[in-house]
Design an enzyme around this catalytic site. Structure first.
Site: not given
Length: 456
Positions: A428, A432
């Site tokens: 992450h 995204d």
């Protein structure tokens, strides 16, 4: 008589220490020059080390699982004559030179089997698993899955029956299996082994279940304390590092692979002498066609330098399960290969690993990993990223379920369809959630419209 101190040789550039995986000698043993002494593992390789001199072993540096620095004492050998400093240095250099071209070890590679996501079609390539892979570059040796090396006759290696009395027949089994069978009071000669002739824990379980001993009164399984060493230790370290440093998130999407399976069957009917297609080459093709739109997926993150490298070529790793642990054969430039070339490369890499001939280049440098448990894949998985990569893709097993589909007249009808979930875990910090979902949706479009896979 003279004492020759054999120090841990330089086993590779940048390697500062090595872990003892297995000793093949003990104090008091007579050894000959070039005799196999010990297996050691670094963060880059598992290596067989041979004796540079003949003599008697008088001291060992440590036990299995201990770490020894390069240049530190490995063992001491008492020789019959004097060994000059120049001779000792030349012997050590010869050991290092012989280790430089080492292939992959048989104990890691001997039982790789590829499983695709198709429950009815398990092809001969690599069993893919959802985990963080390790890329060893070890020396090949003839070993069992637990790293032990018992001596077998040629008949036993070939699985042939010698007709000798049972007391003279050596059953192929690891020390751990032998000890467990002893604790349970099981005669290994009465246990039906696997296809390769070696008795494993699963065979003991089957024997117990068939004979009513599994869970029966009076029969219990002995506790086992297994030291985590070698490849298993490296896997544990890499898994922990990946979960500790990478904030994972996983996205799962369902895909209708009915038409894709139909296409695969049609292609296989006319394949001629080309390798049989599994689901894996088709899925890899869909991934490679989609990557240019989502370059952040095919990347590595150096979190120490704070640099993300997006790769123009897809070097696809395939997490492969073996009895000893995980390997990751890498398909170089997967984006430039057609279905048949991918199928052939998967088979070639699997055979190279299985025979212990895979090179370090074939086991390193992946930019994206695909992992699957094949027919055991479950509904969804949350695979662990192969650090420093930023994404790992996990197809799950194919199931048949009724679905509403267009009837061609503006309405809908219920039809039986083949469905497969695809999971993707991402870093992450780099990827995204919207990007990961969009990537898998684009892959899904290709999978559900398989004609697009053959265009361009």
């Amino acid at each position: 008589m003279a004492k020759f101190t054999f120090n841990m040789p330089d086993v590779g550039e940048g390697v500062a220490e090595a872990e003892v995986v297995e000793w093949h000698v003990k104090v008091g043993d007579r050894v000959e020059e070039d005799q196999h002494l010990v297996d050691v593992m670094t963060d880059k390789a598992t290596i067989d080390i041979e004796s540079p001199v003949s003599g008697t072993v008088t001291a060992l540096a440590g036990e299995v699982g201990d770490t020894i620095a390069i240049g530190a004492m490995l063992l001491v050998i008492e020789t019959e004559g004097e060994v000059s400093g120049a001779e000792a240095e030349a012997a050590a250099e010869q050991v290092e030179d012989e280790m430089s071209d080492a292939p992959v070890p048989a104990e890691v590679a001997e039982r790789i089997e590829v499983e695709t996501s198709d429950a009815g079609d398990q092809e001969d390539a690599a069993a893919l698993v959802p985990s963080t892979p390790v890329r060893p570059e070890p020396v090949g040796s003839e070993a069992d899955p637990q790293g032990q090396r018992p001596s077998f006759t040629s008949e036993e290696k070939n699985g042939a029956s010698t007709g000798s009395p049972r007391t003279e027949v050596k059953v192929l089994a690891s020390p751990a299996v032998r000890q467990r069978a002893k604790d349970l009071g099981i005669d290994l000669a009465q246990v039906k082994p696997a296809a390769d002739g070696r008795v494993r824990h699963a065979d003991l379980d089957a024997f117990l279940a068939y004979n009513g001993g599994f869970g029966a009164a009076g029969v219990s399984r002995a506790d086992e304390a297994i030291k985590v060493i070698g490849l298993r230790k490296r896997i544990a370290q890499n898994m922990a590092a990946a979960k500790r440093h990478i904030p994972h998130f996983t996205y799962v999407e369902e895909c209708d692979v009915t038409d894709l399976e139909t296409l695969r069957a049609q292609l296989n009917e006319g394949r001629g002498d080309r390798p049989k297609l599994t689901m894996l080459p088709l899925l890899i093709t869909a991934i490679c066609k989609t990557i240019p739109q989502f370059p952040m997926i095919n990347a590595r993150y150096d979190d120490e330098a704070n640099v993300v490298t997006r790769y123009g070529s897809v070097h696809l790793g395939m997490a492969a399960q073996t009895d000893a642990g995980l390997m990751v054969p890498v398909i170089r430039d997967a984006q430039g290969k057609n279905l048949w070339q991918l199928a052939r490369e998967i088979g070639r890499l699997a055979e190279a690993a299985r025979s212990g001939k895979a090179t370090s280049e074939e086991l390193s440098g992946s930019t994206l990993t695909i992992t699957s448990l094949g027919p055991l894949g479950g509904v969804a998985t949350t695979p662990v990223i192969n650090r420093p990569e930023v994404a790992i893709i996990g197809p799950n097993r194919i199931v048949e379920r009724p679905m509403f589909v267009a009837d061609g007249m503006g309405g809908e009808r219920i039809a039986k369809r083949k469905l497969m979930n695809i999971s993707i875990s991402c870093d992450h910090r780099v990827v995204d959630g919207h990007d990961a979902a969009s990537f898998i949706q684009a892959v899904k479009t290709l999978i559900e419209t398989p004609a697009l896979l053959l265009v361009g």
